[in-house]
Design a protein around this motif. Structure first.
Motif, short mmCIF file in Angstrom:
data_model
loop_
_atom_site.label_atom_id
_atom_site.label_comp_id
_atom_site.label_asym_id
_atom_site.label_seq_id
_atom_site.Cartn_x
_atom_site.Cartn_y
_atom_site.Cartn_z
N GLU A 1 -7.64 -8.64 32.99
CA GLU A 1 -7.49 -9.91 32.30
C GLU A 1 -8.57 -10.10 31.24
N ARG B 1 -7.86 -10.38 27.17
CA ARG B 1 -8.36 -11.49 26.37
C ARG B 1 -9.22 -11.00 25.21
N GLU C 1 -8.26 -11.77 21.43
CA GLU C 1 -8.98 -12.86 20.78
C GLU C 1 -10.03 -12.41 19.77
#
Length: 415
Positions: A348, A352, A356
């Motif tokens: 995870e 991200r 991002e």
């Protein structure tokens, strides 16, 4: 007339001729150029020695001298880059789109050469060959303006390449080197609208910003590399250490080397002191935040200016953070949108980070040193674009083409 103007006009005069050369003819020239470089390596190394001696006398840093230095192995590597470019598919003439309108018009979008490309770069003579090979393969003429630190090397390399081109179908006029070391030659290139079709700068931030801020010719910006490696809480210590060390010390003088290592506080507690000793054993100076100094007492206190600096040297910033959000915030504040890495075993967090972080290349569990046209399988690169228009990341052959719409009709007129 100036040297810049005369050489640019000479290159411009053969762009139409060059664009008509077949893939086979272009490949034959690239292979001949590669063979010539290897065959005349001794002469190139002798010319390079003049640059190295001059650099040492001027107090040039060891990392910059490393960027400048040539030997037989490096020349063979440069020649291999040309061979790989020759082996790659030629994008010129590729059909990107093809469709038919309701009125019967047939429209085809094709790749075509850009025309005449100006490249302004600093003290890496391999760029001279990479740029020549990529531009010629895509049917573009090129005007090269290298740094004065590599003038003897570049002059000899161009001489060797011209000799090889004379035995092929490619006009040697398509490859030009500006030898005038005065900054005025750069300023002149920046204003050559109508002659140069695009300028690509390669080098440090000051050179790139000078080109971006002052050029009236269109520019493809290749950015400075303030690259980060974030070691997450769940990173495997052996992997994290190997990646971080490689990203910094394998070749610190290049733009994809790591300038700041960001470390999760839990990882720092368990492993930072040991990793710091590995950097110290490789003569890397560490600069860190207050929390870093707790684990590495011999480190230097880092400033905001340090975090915003591309060292290209054996200097590394360290920043300890509480979580992934803080790591991403730091990269957003100080990064140059070049290459960023996360080392983690938490999917995870990796997802991200990759989603991002705004950069041309983002990595999960791999060194930022791979942001390179050769490593990406492009044979070589014209630069690493950190902008978002036309091209981004390592710029291989397709990035050096433009497009043309070809429309076939049967007498249609517009109402």
């Amino acid at each position: 007339m100036s040297e810049v103007y005369n050489k640019a006009q000479l290159a411009k005069s053969v762009t139409g001729q060059l664009a008509k050369r077949s893939t086979a003819q272009k490949n034959e020239a690239l292979l001949a150029m590669a063979d010539a470089l290897v065959r005349q390596a001794e002469d190139i190394i002798a010319a390079n020695a003049e640059d190295l001696l001059r650099g040492k006398e001027l107090g040039t840093s060891s990392s910059l001298l490393d960027r400048l230095a040539l030997n037989e192995a490096r020349i063979e590597g440069i020649a291999e880059g040309l061979r790989q470019i020759a082996a790659l598919p030629d994008p010129v003439g590729d059909t990107l789109e093809q469709f038919e309108r309701p009125n019967g018009l047939s429209i085809v979008k094709k790749r075509v050469p850009i025309g005449l490309i100006g490249i302004i770069y600093e003290a890496r003579p391999n760029v001279t060959v990479d740029a020549a090979g990529l531009c010629l393969k895509t049917g573009n003429a090129v005007v090269l303006r290298g740094g004065s630190a590599a003038l003897s090397s570049n002059r000899k390399i161009i001489e060797v390449l011209h000799q090889a081109m004379e035995q092929t179908a490619l006009p040697k006029e398509a490859l030009q080197l500006v030898e005038d070391p005065d900054r005025a030659s750069v300023d002149e290139m920046l204003k050559m609208n109508g002659v140069l079709d695009v300028i690509i700068p390669r080098g440090g931030s000051s050179l790139i910003q000078n080109v971006v801020m002052n050029a009236t010719v269109p520019v493809i910006e290749t950015g400075a590399g303030i690259c980060h490696t974030y070691i997450d809480e769940t990173a495997r210590p052996d992997m994290a250490g190997a990646i971080a060390l490689n990203a910094k010390v394998q070749r610190p003088s290049v733009c994809n080397s790591m300038e700041t290592m960001i470390v999760h506080r839990a990882y720092a507690e368990a492993h930072l002191a040991e990793l710091a000793e590995q950097f110290r054993s490789r003569n890397v100076e560490l600069r860190g935040c207050e929390r870093t100094l707790h684990y590495i007492p011999w480190a230097v206190k880092a400033t905001a200016e340090d975090y915003a600096t591309e060292y290209n040297d054996y200097i590394l910033n360290v920043k300890i953070v509480n979580d992934l959000d803080e790591a991403i915030d730091h990269i957003t504040t100080y990064g140059t949108k070049h290459s960023e890495c996360i080392v983690t075993e938490t999917p995870e967090h990796a997802e991200r980070f990759l989603e991002e972080v705004d950069a041309a290349a983002v990595y999960h569990n791999a060194s930022t040193r791979f942001t390179d046209g050769f490593e990406f399988g492009f044979g070589a690169e014209i630069g690493i674009s950190t902008q978002k228009l036309h091209a981004r990341g390592p710029m291989g052959l397709p990035a050096l083409t433009s497009t043309k719409y070809v429309i076939i009709g049967s007498g249609q007129i517009r109402n």
